[in-house]
Design an enzyme around this catalytic site. Structure first.
Site, PDB file in Angstrom:
ATOM      1  N   GLN A  71      40.605  27.368  44.966  1.00 43.13           N
ATOM      2  CA  GLN A  71      41.424  27.546  46.170  1.00 43.13           C
ATOM      3  C   GLN A  71      40.818  28.578  47.117  1.00 43.13           C
ATOM      4  O   GLN A  71      40.914  28.454  48.339  1.00 43.13           O
ATOM      5  CB  GLN A  71      42.845  27.979  45.792  1.00 43.13           C
ATOM      6  CG  GLN A  71      43.632  26.941  45.022  1.00 43.13           C
ATOM      7  CD  GLN A  71      43.564  27.186  43.523  1.00 43.13           C
ATOM      8  OE1 GLN A  71      42.553  27.635  43.001  1.00 43.13           O
ATOM      9  NE2 GLN A  71      44.656  26.890  42.829  1.00 43.13           N
ATOM     10  N   ASP A 112      53.427  34.084  42.692  1.00 39.71           N
ATOM     11  CA  ASP A 112      54.233  32.888  42.490  1.00 39.71           C
ATOM     12  C   ASP A 112      55.634  33.236  41.998  1.00 39.71           C
ATOM     13  O   ASP A 112      56.577  32.493  42.232  1.00 39.71           O
ATOM     14  CB  ASP A 112      53.546  31.956  41.494  1.00 39.71           C
ATOM     15  CG  ASP A 112      52.310  31.319  42.087  1.00 39.71           C
ATOM     16  OD1 ASP A 112      52.457  30.279  42.747  1.00 39.71           O
ATOM     17  OD2 ASP A 112      51.204  31.865  41.915  1.00 39.71           O
ATOM     18  N   ASN A 122      50.814  35.260  38.997  1.00 39.22           N
ATOM     19  CA  ASN A 122      49.978  34.730  40.077  1.00 39.22           C
ATOM     20  C   ASN A 122      48.844  33.920  39.461  1.00 39.22           C
ATOM     21  O   ASN A 122      48.705  33.842  38.242  1.00 39.22           O
ATOM     22  CB  ASN A 122      49.439  35.871  40.953  1.00 39.22           C
ATOM     23  CG  ASN A 122      48.910  35.373  42.293  1.00 39.22           C
ATOM     24  OD1 ASN A 122      49.573  34.587  42.974  1.00 39.22           O
ATOM     25  ND2 ASN A 122      47.731  35.804  42.676  1.00 39.22           N
ATOM     26  N   LYS A 123      48.031  33.333  40.308  1.00 40.24           N
ATOM     27  CA  LYS A 123      46.950  32.472  39.843  1.00 40.24           C
ATOM     28  C   LYS A 123      46.101  33.168  38.781  1.00 40.24           C
ATOM     29  O   LYS A 123      45.834  34.358  38.862  1.00 40.24           O
ATOM     30  CB  LYS A 123      46.074  32.075  41.032  1.00 40.24           C
ATOM     31  CG  LYS A 123      45.022  31.020  40.715  1.00 40.24           C
ATOM     32  CD  LYS A 123      45.632  29.746  40.158  1.00 40.24           C
ATOM     33  CE  LYS A 123      46.618  29.108  41.112  1.00 40.24           C
ATOM     34  NZ  LYS A 123      47.316  27.946  40.525  1.00 40.24           N
TER      35      LYS A 123
END
Length: 221
Positions: A71, A112, A122-123
């Site tokens: 991403q 998130d 989070n990622k």
């Protein structure tokens, strides 16, 4: 349309508040994509970066590629290039190198989900960046709307971690990069403990430790 307007307003508020934590001349490290493509059009972490640039601050960004789904490489770099904000793409395992060599001034990431105690989901890879930031005494900021906060969760340990498809790890552009039958683990997110987080930037204000109190106070605004 109401949700769209609400999100833009929240992101702009976060950007306005968060950019006060960015100094002129800073190099900012970010992980994954928390920009216009992930929101209604301005971004959370990238909203803070955009707001700093819009305020006339000369900044540079190091964008982690964010394996395995890239991403950062595919989205974050494109967004910043479109906005003419200087950006360099680095692989995830380069973060420590740049921090050790005094080439990162601040880290800004999205979230998130945020637990009541300030633990952040989070990622995958965010935790690793936070640990390195603390080691090198670099501020680590999380930018997320207050709607990301879940006070029903006492800690990040209660946040379920999604296990995603092995193909995202074993293949790149539909081409296999691992041996057939390779065993793969693929958690999509990790939990960054609150003691690694310098501050949490929301649309209602900036929360600082202790987060149990500061986040609850912002939620009540």
């Amino acid at each position: 349309l109401d949700i769209y307007e609400e999100d833009i307003t929240a992101n702009m508020a976060m950007g306005s508040l968060g950019q006060t934590l960015i100094n002129d001349g800073n190099t900012i490290l970010t992980h994954c994509n928390a920009g216009a493509l992930a929101t209604a059009g301005f971004g959370t972490a990238l909203g803070v970066i955009r707001a700093a640039a819009n305020a006339g601050k000369k900044i540079e960004v190091l964008a982690n590629e964010t394996r395995p789904f890239l991403q950062g490489a595919r989205l974050t770099v494109w967004e910043l290039m479109e906005d003419n904000i200087p950006v360099k793409l680095i692989t995830d395992n380069m973060s420590g190198f740049f921090m050790k060599n005094n080439q990162v001034d601040v880290v800004v990431v999205g979230a998130d989900r945020i637990a009541g105690n300030g633990d952040v989901a989070n990622k995958i890879g965010t935790y690793m960046v936070a640990v390195m930031a603390q080691k090198h005494k670099i501020p680590f900021y999380v930018a997320a709307p207050i709607s990301t906060l879940d006070l029903s969760l006492s800690s990040g340990e209660e946040i379920p971690i999604e296990q995603r498809s092995e193909d995202e790890v074993t293949r790149l552009n539909n081409k296999r990069i691992t041996p057939e039958g390779a065993c793969v683990a693929h958690p999509a997110f990790d939990i960054t403990p609150n003691d690694l987080i310098t501050a949490i930037i929301t649309d209602k204000g900036i929360a600082k430790p202790p987060y149990n109190a500061s986040l609850k106070k912002l939620m009540e605004k």
